[in-house]
Write a protein that holds these residues in place. Structure first.
Motif, PDB file in Angstrom:
ATOM      1  N   ASP A 184     -11.993   8.166   6.120  1.00 19.77           N
ATOM      2  CA  ASP A 184     -11.241   9.178   4.560  1.00 19.77           C
ATOM      3  C   ASP A 184     -13.197   9.617   4.290  1.00 19.77           C
ATOM      4  O   ASP A 184     -14.518   9.230   4.103  1.00 19.77           O
ATOM      5  CB  ASP A 184     -11.009   8.001   3.480  1.00 19.77           C
ATOM      6  N   VAL A 185     -12.805  11.031   4.410  1.00 22.12           N
ATOM      7  CA  VAL A 185     -14.948  11.359   3.723  1.00 22.12           C
ATOM      8  C   VAL A 185     -14.976  11.515   2.317  1.00 22.12           C
ATOM      9  O   VAL A 185     -15.941  11.498   1.977  1.00 22.12           O
ATOM     10  CB  VAL A 185     -15.184  12.684   3.861  1.00 22.12           C
ATOM     11  N   ASN A 186     -14.144  11.518   1.882  1.00 20.56           N
ATOM     12  CA  ASN A 186     -14.374  10.763   0.138  1.00 20.56           C
ATOM     13  C   ASN A 186     -14.650   9.723  -0.073  1.00 20.56           C
ATOM     14  O   ASN A 186     -15.392   9.455  -1.290  1.00 20.56           O
ATOM     15  CB  ASN A 186     -12.965  11.476  -0.844  1.00 20.56           C
ATOM     16  N   ASP A 187     -13.960   8.823   0.289  1.00 23.38           N
ATOM     17  CA  ASP A 187     -13.786   7.266  -0.124  1.00 23.38           C
ATOM     18  C   ASP A 187     -14.954   6.288   1.249  1.00 23.38           C
ATOM     19  O   ASP A 187     -15.135   4.927   0.904  1.00 23.38           O
ATOM     20  CB  ASP A 187     -12.684   6.424  -0.539  1.00 23.38           C
ATOM     21  N   GLY A 188     -15.068   6.352   1.523  1.00 22.28           N
ATOM     22  CA  GLY A 188     -15.578   5.882   3.270  1.00 22.28           C
ATOM     23  C   GLY A 188     -14.473   5.041   3.898  1.00 22.28           C
ATOM     24  O   GLY A 188     -14.808   4.254   5.086  1.00 22.28           O
ATOM     25  N   GLN A 189     -13.272   4.707   3.866  1.00 22.74           N
ATOM     26  CA  GLN A 189     -12.463   3.735   4.302  1.00 22.74           C
ATOM     27  C   GLN A 189     -12.139   4.239   5.160  1.00 22.74           C
ATOM     28  O   GLN A 189     -12.218   5.251   5.812  1.00 22.74           O
ATOM     29  CB  GLN A 189     -11.250   4.123   2.602  1.00 22.74           C
ATOM     30  N   VAL A 190     -11.983   3.249   5.904  1.00 22.60           N
ATOM     31  CA  VAL A 190     -11.622   3.246   7.733  1.00 22.60           C
ATOM     32  C   VAL A 190     -10.249   2.972   7.863  1.00 22.60           C
ATOM     33  O   VAL A 190      -9.841   2.084   7.102  1.00 22.60           O
ATOM     34  CB  VAL A 190     -12.643   2.443   8.937  1.00 22.60           C
ATOM     35  N   MET A 211       1.019  -1.141  -0.204  1.00 19.48           N
ATOM     36  CA  MET A 211       0.209   0.243  -0.096  1.00 19.48           C
ATOM     37  C   MET A 211       0.855   1.663  -0.068  1.00 19.48           C
ATOM     38  O   MET A 211       1.877   1.364   0.166  1.00 19.48           O
ATOM     39  CB  MET A 211      -1.218  -0.042   1.400  1.00 19.48           C
ATOM     40  N   THR A 212       0.276   2.126  -0.557  1.00 16.78           N
ATOM     41  CA  THR A 212       0.961   3.677  -0.650  1.00 16.78           C
ATOM     42  C   THR A 212       0.212   4.791   0.451  1.00 16.78           C
ATOM     43  O   THR A 212      -0.687   4.575   0.893  1.00 16.78           O
ATOM     44  CB  THR A 212       1.211   3.821  -2.306  1.00 16.78           C
ATOM     45  N   GLU A 213       1.001   5.806   0.665  1.00 16.32           N
ATOM     46  CA  GLU A 213       0.139   6.768   1.251  1.00 16.32           C
ATOM     47  C   GLU A 213      -0.885   7.581   0.474  1.00 16.32           C
ATOM     48  O   GLU A 213      -0.904   7.748  -0.497  1.00 16.32           O
ATOM     49  CB  GLU A 213       1.499   8.504   1.039  1.00 16.32           C
ATOM     50  N   LYS A 214      -1.536   7.996   1.046  1.00 15.65           N
ATOM     51  CA  LYS A 214      -2.706   8.609   0.472  1.00 15.65           C
ATOM     52  C   LYS A 214      -3.283  10.090   1.452  1.00 15.65           C
ATOM     53  O   LYS A 214      -3.015  10.457   2.861  1.00 15.65           O
ATOM     54  CB  LYS A 214      -4.262   7.600   1.004  1.00 15.65           C
ATOM     55  N   SER A 215      -3.134  10.593   0.484  1.00 15.23           N
ATOM     56  CA  SER A 215      -3.611  12.534   0.930  1.00 15.23           C
ATOM     57  C   SER A 215      -5.184  12.822   0.536  1.00 15.23           C
ATOM     58  O   SER A 215      -5.490  11.970   0.101  1.00 15.23           O
ATOM     59  CB  SER A 215      -3.106  12.836   0.178  1.00 15.23           C
ATOM     60  N   SER A 216      -5.986  13.038   1.985  1.00 13.47           N
ATOM     61  CA  SER A 216      -7.201  12.916   1.841  1.00 13.47           C
ATOM     62  C   SER A 216      -7.863  14.247   3.196  1.00 13.47           C
ATOM     63  O   SER A 216      -6.906  15.027   3.665  1.00 13.47           O
ATOM     64  CB  SER A 216      -8.531  11.724   2.297  1.00 13.47           C
ATOM     65  N   THR A 217      -9.577  14.060   2.698  1.00 10.71           N
ATOM     66  CA  THR A 217      -9.968  14.886   4.212  1.00 10.71           C
ATOM     67  C   THR A 217     -10.439  13.574   5.356  1.00 10.71           C
ATOM     68  O   THR A 217     -10.761  13.101   4.489  1.00 10.71           O
ATOM     69  CB  THR A 217     -11.104  15.812   3.766  1.00 10.71           C
ATOM     70  N   PHE A 218      -9.788  13.650   7.064  1.00  8.16           N
ATOM     71  CA  PHE A 218     -10.644  12.612   7.187  1.00  8.16           C
ATOM     72  C   PHE A 218     -12.024  13.283   8.430  1.00  8.16           C
ATOM     73  O   PHE A 218     -10.902  14.326   8.596  1.00  8.16           O
ATOM     74  CB  PHE A 218      -9.267  11.190   8.208  1.00  8.16           C
ATOM     75  N   LEU A 219     -12.270  12.221   8.735  1.00 11.54           N
ATOM     76  CA  LEU A 219     -12.850  12.729  10.279  1.00 11.54           C
ATOM     77  C   LEU A 219     -12.445  11.956  10.752  1.00 11.54           C
ATOM     78  O   LEU A 219     -12.500  10.658  10.813  1.00 11.54           O
ATOM     79  CB  LEU A 219     -14.525  12.066   9.927  1.00 11.54           C
ATOM     80  N   VAL A 220     -12.189  12.467  12.369  1.00 12.85           N
ATOM     81  CA  VAL A 220     -11.573  11.487  12.943  1.00 12.85           C
ATOM     82  C   VAL A 220     -13.435  11.140  13.894  1.00 12.85           C
ATOM     83  O   VAL A 220     -13.641  11.839  14.720  1.00 12.85           O
ATOM     84  CB  VAL A 220     -11.085  12.106  14.165  1.00 12.85           C
ATOM     85  N   THR A 221     -13.696   9.630  13.781  1.00 13.20           N
ATOM     86  CA  THR A 221     -14.615   8.709  14.597  1.00 13.20           C
ATOM     87  C   THR A 221     -14.155   8.525  15.783  1.00 13.20           C
ATOM     88  O   THR A 221     -15.302   8.223  16.214  1.00 13.20           O
ATOM     89  CB  THR A 221     -15.112   8.283  13.731  1.00 13.20           C
ATOM     90  N   HIS A 222     -12.941   8.151  16.305  1.00 12.75           N
ATOM     91  CA  HIS A 222     -12.980   7.617  17.299  1.00 12.75           C
ATOM     92  C   HIS A 222     -10.988   8.782  17.424  1.00 12.75           C
ATOM     93  O   HIS A 222     -10.634   8.343  17.288  1.00 12.75           O
ATOM     94  CB  HIS A 222     -13.004   6.143  17.709  1.00 12.75           C
TER      95      HIS A 222
END
Length: 154
Positions: free
Chosen positions: A22-28, A1-12
């Motif tokens: 990840d608020v764009n693709d839903g990945q946790v 896997m590689t680095e990923k840049s995005s906007t994230f929501l801290v859920t916990h």
């Protein structure tokens, strides 16, 4: 896997770890350490999997961090919002851009279910994810019988 840049929501968030969505693709992404984020933070960041197993992630860089708030307002929907609700069927959603940053979402609901709809919006993780995706800090929910206005504000 590689680095990923995005906007994230801290859920916990705990002292030792945190979970980002990840608020764009839903990945946790589960972080092996907490770099100082808190639940309900939105972060623009780069994450990378930790070797050797790559099951947890680490934050490589944080470009922006902002706390998000969702609150119910005592104010009623605006005239524009009520008009939007009148022009749609019950169960429909209308969206419009705000002047500047953000959006306004108007839901038409059965009048007797307005309070439940407001509670659903306030408790929905999707509300926070949309706020993060839109780049805003605050969500204000206004209502009156049959109309719920969700205002995504800077």
């Amino acid at each position: 896997m590689t680095e990923k840049s995005s906007t994230f929501l801290v859920t916990h968030a705990e002292d030792e770890s945190a979970v980002l969505k990840d608020v764009n693709d839903g990945q946790v992404h589960t972080l092996s350490t907490n770099p100082g984020v808190e639940t309900r933070d939105a972060i623009d960041a780069t994450v990378a999997p930790e070797p050797p197993m790559e099951v947890t992630w680490e934050i490589v860089d944080i470009d922006d961090r902002r706390p998000l708030s969702v609150e119910e307002s005592d104010e009623q929907p605006t005239t524009q919002e009520r008009k939007m609700a009148d022009e749609q069927d019950v169960g429909d959603l209308a969206q419009t851009e705000r002047a500047g940053i953000g959006e306004i979402h108007v839901l038409s609901v059965p009048p007797g279910e307005t309070e439940d709809a407001v509670s659903d919006v306030l408790d929905d993780e999707g509300t926070l994810a949309r706020a993060a995706r839109l780049g805003v800090n605050r969500v204000e929910v206004r209502s009156e019988a049959g109309v719920v206005s969700v205002r995504y504000l800077p």
